[in-house]
Scaffold this motif. Structure first.
Motif, PDB file in Angstrom:
ATOM      1  N   ASP A  87       0.819  -1.221   0.000  1.00 35.89           N
ATOM      2  CA  ASP A  87       0.000   0.000   0.000  1.00 35.89           C
ATOM      3  C   ASP A  87       0.853   1.272   0.000  1.00 35.89           C
ATOM      4  OD1 ASP A  87       0.914   0.125   2.610  1.00 35.89           O
ATOM      5  OD2 ASP A  87      -1.059  -0.042   3.534  1.00 35.89           O
ATOM      6  N   ALA A  88       2.181   1.106  -0.048  1.00 37.71           N
ATOM      7  CA  ALA A  88       3.145   2.215  -0.166  1.00 37.71           C
ATOM      8  C   ALA A  88       3.090   3.189   1.009  1.00 37.71           C
ATOM      9  CB  ALA A  88       2.979   2.951  -1.494  1.00 37.71           C
ATOM     10  N   ASP A  89       2.843   2.670   2.202  1.00 39.90           N
ATOM     11  CA  ASP A  89       2.794   3.500   3.410  1.00 39.90           C
ATOM     12  C   ASP A  89       4.223   3.811   3.842  1.00 39.90           C
ATOM     13  OD1 ASP A  89       2.593   4.526   6.029  1.00 39.90           O
ATOM     14  OD2 ASP A  89       0.752   3.391   6.402  1.00 39.90           O
ATOM     15  N   VAL A  90       4.717   4.949   3.421  1.00 40.84           N
ATOM     16  CA  VAL A  90       6.111   5.330   3.613  1.00 40.84           C
ATOM     17  C   VAL A  90       6.490   5.391   5.095  1.00 40.84           C
ATOM     18  CG1 VAL A  90       5.684   7.826   3.506  1.00 40.84           C
ATOM     19  CG2 VAL A  90       7.878   6.929   2.756  1.00 40.84           C
ATOM     20  N   LEU A  91       5.606   5.874   5.947  1.00 43.07           N
ATOM     21  CA  LEU A  91       5.912   5.972   7.373  1.00 43.07           C
ATOM     22  C   LEU A  91       6.031   4.587   8.002  1.00 43.07           C
ATOM     23  CD1 LEU A  91       6.353   7.599   9.964  1.00 43.07           C
ATOM     24  CD2 LEU A  91       3.858   7.681  10.217  1.00 43.07           C
ATOM     25  N   VAL A  92       5.071   3.729   7.729  1.00 42.00           N
ATOM     26  CA  VAL A  92       5.114   2.389   8.317  1.00 42.00           C
ATOM     27  C   VAL A  92       6.306   1.606   7.785  1.00 42.00           C
ATOM     28  CG1 VAL A  92       3.883   0.197   8.555  1.00 42.00           C
ATOM     29  CG2 VAL A  92       2.666   2.355   8.882  1.00 42.00           C
ATOM     30  N   HIS A  93       6.661   1.803   6.520  1.00 46.71           N
ATOM     31  CA  HIS A  93       7.835   1.116   5.979  1.00 46.71           C
ATOM     32  C   HIS A  93       9.111   1.564   6.703  1.00 46.71           C
ATOM     33  CE1 HIS A  93       5.816   0.116   1.854  1.00 46.71           C
ATOM     34  NE2 HIS A  93       5.162  -0.370   2.901  1.00 46.71           N
ATOM     35  N   ALA A 151      17.126  -2.654  14.327  1.00 42.88           N
ATOM     36  CA  ALA A 151      17.516  -2.685  15.734  1.00 42.88           C
ATOM     37  C   ALA A 151      17.818  -4.107  16.190  1.00 42.88           C
ATOM     38  CB  ALA A 151      16.418  -2.068  16.601  1.00 42.88           C
ATOM     39  N   ALA A 152      17.084  -5.073  15.655  1.00 40.78           N
ATOM     40  CA  ALA A 152      17.267  -6.478  16.038  1.00 40.78           C
ATOM     41  C   ALA A 152      18.216  -7.218  15.094  1.00 40.78           C
ATOM     42  CB  ALA A 152      15.915  -7.180  16.070  1.00 40.78           C
ATOM     43  N   ASN A 153      18.854  -6.483  14.171  1.00 39.87           N
ATOM     44  CA  ASN A 153      19.768  -7.072  13.197  1.00 39.87           C
ATOM     45  C   ASN A 153      19.082  -8.164  12.363  1.00 39.87           C
ATOM     46  OD1 ASN A 153      22.174  -7.293  11.812  1.00 39.87           O
ATOM     47  ND2 ASN A 153      23.091  -8.713  13.282  1.00 39.87           N
ATOM     48  N   LEU A 154      17.887  -7.828  11.873  1.00 37.56           N
ATOM     49  CA  LEU A 154      17.084  -8.771  11.094  1.00 37.56           C
ATOM     50  C   LEU A 154      16.904  -8.309   9.645  1.00 37.56           C
ATOM     51  CD1 LEU A 154      14.333  -9.672  13.728  1.00 37.56           C
ATOM     52  CD2 LEU A 154      16.073 -11.210  12.782  1.00 37.56           C
ATOM     53  N   GLU A 155      17.964  -7.762   9.057  1.00 34.20           N
ATOM     54  CA  GLU A 155      17.918  -7.303   7.664  1.00 34.20           C
ATOM     55  C   GLU A 155      16.979  -6.100   7.531  1.00 34.20           C
ATOM     56  OE1 GLU A 155      19.942  -8.620   5.346  1.00 34.20           O
ATOM     57  OE2 GLU A 155      20.593 -10.413   6.424  1.00 34.20           O
ATOM     58  N   ASP A 156      16.183  -6.057   6.438  1.00 38.09           N
ATOM     59  CA  ASP A 156      15.291  -4.928   6.202  1.00 38.09           C
ATOM     60  C   ASP A 156      13.957  -5.412   5.648  1.00 38.09           C
ATOM     61  OD1 ASP A 156      15.683  -5.428   3.470  1.00 38.09           O
ATOM     62  OD2 ASP A 156      17.126  -3.817   3.242  1.00 38.09           O
ATOM     63  N   ILE A 157      13.055  -4.471   5.412  1.00 37.40           N
ATOM     64  CA  ILE A 157      11.704  -4.805   4.971  1.00 37.40           C
ATOM     65  C   ILE A 157      11.715  -5.520   3.618  1.00 37.40           C
ATOM     66  CG2 ILE A 157      11.279  -2.522   3.954  1.00 37.40           C
ATOM     67  CD1 ILE A 157       8.384  -2.742   4.980  1.00 37.40           C
ATOM     68  N   GLY A 158      12.620  -5.130   2.723  1.00 34.34           N
ATOM     69  CA  GLY A 158      12.712  -5.775   1.419  1.00 34.34           C
ATOM     70  C   GLY A 158      13.181  -7.220   1.495  1.00 34.34           C
ATOM     71  N   TYR A 159      13.964  -7.536   2.492  1.00 29.75           N
ATOM     72  CA  TYR A 159      14.426  -8.906   2.700  1.00 29.75           C
ATOM     73  C   TYR A 159      13.266  -9.813   3.103  1.00 29.75           C
ATOM     74  CZ  TYR A 159      16.894 -12.870   4.766  1.00 29.75           C
ATOM     75  OH  TYR A 159      17.333 -14.137   5.077  1.00 29.75           O
ATOM     76  N   HIS A 160      12.437  -9.328   4.021  1.00 30.23           N
ATOM     77  CA  HIS A 160      11.329 -10.137   4.549  1.00 30.23           C
ATOM     78  C   HIS A 160      10.085 -10.109   3.664  1.00 30.23           C
ATOM     79  CE1 HIS A 160      13.238 -11.197   8.351  1.00 30.23           C
ATOM     80  NE2 HIS A 160      13.768  -9.983   8.303  1.00 30.23           N
ATOM     81  N   LEU A 191       0.406  -2.071   7.729  1.00 30.69           N
ATOM     82  CA  LEU A 191       0.198  -2.351   9.151  1.00 30.69           C
ATOM     83  C   LEU A 191       0.352  -3.844   9.431  1.00 30.69           C
ATOM     84  CD1 LEU A 191      -2.771   0.041   9.951  1.00 30.69           C
ATOM     85  CD2 LEU A 191      -0.380   0.307  10.658  1.00 30.69           C
ATOM     86  N   PHE A 192      -0.038  -4.694   8.484  1.00 31.70           N
ATOM     87  CA  PHE A 192       0.190  -6.131   8.616  1.00 31.70           C
ATOM     88  C   PHE A 192       1.690  -6.424   8.626  1.00 31.70           C
ATOM     89  CE2 PHE A 192       1.084 -10.237   6.641  1.00 31.70           C
ATOM     90  CZ  PHE A 192       0.494 -11.081   7.569  1.00 31.70           C
ATOM     91  N   LEU A 193       2.435  -5.770   7.737  1.00 28.93           N
ATOM     92  CA  LEU A 193       3.884  -5.953   7.711  1.00 28.93           C
ATOM     93  C   LEU A 193       4.500  -5.504   9.036  1.00 28.93           C
ATOM     94  CD1 LEU A 193       4.705  -4.651   4.106  1.00 28.93           C
ATOM     95  CD2 LEU A 193       4.087  -6.969   4.834  1.00 28.93           C
ATOM     96  N   LEU A 194       3.987  -4.422   9.590  1.00 31.43           N
ATOM     97  CA  LEU A 194       4.465  -3.929  10.889  1.00 31.43           C
ATOM     98  C   LEU A 194       4.210  -4.958  11.986  1.00 31.43           C
ATOM     99  CD1 LEU A 194       5.687  -1.691  12.612  1.00 31.43           C
ATOM    100  CD2 LEU A 194       3.443  -0.598  12.665  1.00 31.43           C
ATOM    101  N   GLU A 195       3.028  -5.549  11.992  1.00 30.20           N
ATOM    102  CA  GLU A 195       2.729  -6.608  12.966  1.00 30.20           C
ATOM    103  C   GLU A 195       3.722  -7.761  12.833  1.00 30.20           C
ATOM    104  OE1 GLU A 195      -1.313  -7.712  12.181  1.00 30.20           O
ATOM    105  OE2 GLU A 195      -2.111  -5.839  12.991  1.00 30.20           O
ATOM    106  N   GLU A 196       4.046  -8.116  11.599  1.00 33.67           N
ATOM    107  CA  GLU A 196       5.001  -9.199  11.353  1.00 33.67           C
ATOM    108  C   GLU A 196       6.402  -8.828  11.847  1.00 33.67           C
ATOM    109  OE1 GLU A 196       4.568 -12.506   9.996  1.00 33.67           O
ATOM    110  OE2 GLU A 196       2.675 -11.830  10.877  1.00 33.67           O
ATOM    111  N   CYS A 197       6.804  -7.574  11.670  1.00 40.52           N
ATOM    112  CA  CYS A 197       8.112  -7.135  12.158  1.00 40.52           C
ATOM    113  C   CYS A 197       8.188  -7.223  13.677  1.00 40.52           C
ATOM    114  CB  CYS A 197       8.405  -5.714  11.681  1.00 40.52           C
ATOM    115  SG  CYS A 197       8.679  -5.602   9.894  1.00 40.52           S
ATOM    116  N   VAL A 198       7.116  -6.834  14.344  1.00 36.74           N
ATOM    117  CA  VAL A 198       7.078  -6.939  15.811  1.00 36.74           C
ATOM    118  C   VAL A 198       7.148  -8.410  16.220  1.00 36.74           C
ATOM    119  CG1 VAL A 198       5.689  -6.508  17.873  1.00 36.74           C
ATOM    120  CG2 VAL A 198       5.914  -4.727  16.125  1.00 36.74           C
ATOM    121  N   ARG A 199       6.452  -9.280  15.490  1.00 38.19           N
ATOM    122  CA  ARG A 199       6.494 -10.715  15.788  1.00 38.19           C
ATOM    123  C   ARG A 199       7.929 -11.240  15.642  1.00 38.19           C
ATOM    124  NH1 ARG A 199       6.954 -15.054  13.050  1.00 38.19           N
ATOM    125  NH2 ARG A 199       6.644 -14.077  11.012  1.00 38.19           N
ATOM    126  N   LEU A 200       8.625 -10.804  14.592  1.00 36.31           N
ATOM    127  CA  LEU A 200       9.992 -11.260  14.360  1.00 36.31           C
ATOM    128  C   LEU A 200      10.936 -10.858  15.488  1.00 36.31           C
ATOM    129  CD1 LEU A 200      10.271 -10.539  10.531  1.00 36.31           C
ATOM    130  CD2 LEU A 200      10.366 -12.798  11.621  1.00 36.31           C
TER     131      LEU A 200
END
Length: 160
Positions: free
Chosen positions: A38-44, A53-62, A76-85
């Motif tokens: 959805d191109a949400d620049v802030l959430v990305h 911060a957790a040394n887990l690569e970046d959004i493009g990797y996941h 926001l779904f991607l954000l939830e997944e990042c928190v889960r990771l």
């Protein structure tokens, strides 16, 4: 106790007729950010800060833009997944500080709802989320409203 800081950055091209979703909020504007999700620049930018911060690569990797599973998905779904990771890695999110750089529209009326949506996705309290904005003083691609930029930092803490 181990505390780590993450930094995120994102930029998206603006195109007429696209929805403009920022911080999970669809803002009224003649153009919107263009991207695979959805191109949400802030959430990305927030996702990249959390993952970094957790040394887990970046959004493009996941969530690569070559994977059709992520086409049009809510950031926001991607954000939830990042928190889960980061949770799986033994961290909790402490706070988020985000900065948007765009000429228009003015985002002040949207900030409370953005904070609410980001809080729901992350489990943070609203007072642990800061969202600010600035312009580029009409200079460059941002000044010409050809694109939008976001920066974010976050703090995470190891809990196990």
């Amino acid at each position: 106790m181990k505390i780590k800081v993450g930094f995120g950055f994102d930029v998206h091209q603006m195109k007429a007729g696209h929805p403009f979703i920022v911080g999970g909020v669809n803002m009224e504007h003649h153009a919107g950010a263009f991207g695979h999700s959805d191109a949400d620049v802030l959430v990305h930018a927030i996702c990249d800060a959390i993952l970094g911060a957790a040394n887990l690569e970046d959004i493009g990797y996941h969530f690569p833009n070559t994977d059709m599973r992520w086409k049009g998905v809510s950031s926001l779904f991607l954000l939830e997944e990042c928190v889960r990771l980061i949770t799986e890695k033994g961290f909790v999110l402490g706070n988020i500080d985000g900065m948007l750089c765009l000429e228009a529209p003015k985002i002040k009326p949207y900030i409370p709802l953005m904070k609410e949506k980001i809080a729901q996705a992350t489990g943070l309290e609203i007072e642990d989320i800061s969202i600010k904005a600035t312009t580029n003083e009409t200079m460059g691609f941002i000044g010409r409203e050809e694109g939008v930029v976001a920066y974010a930092v976050c703090l995470i803490e190891r809990v196990k």
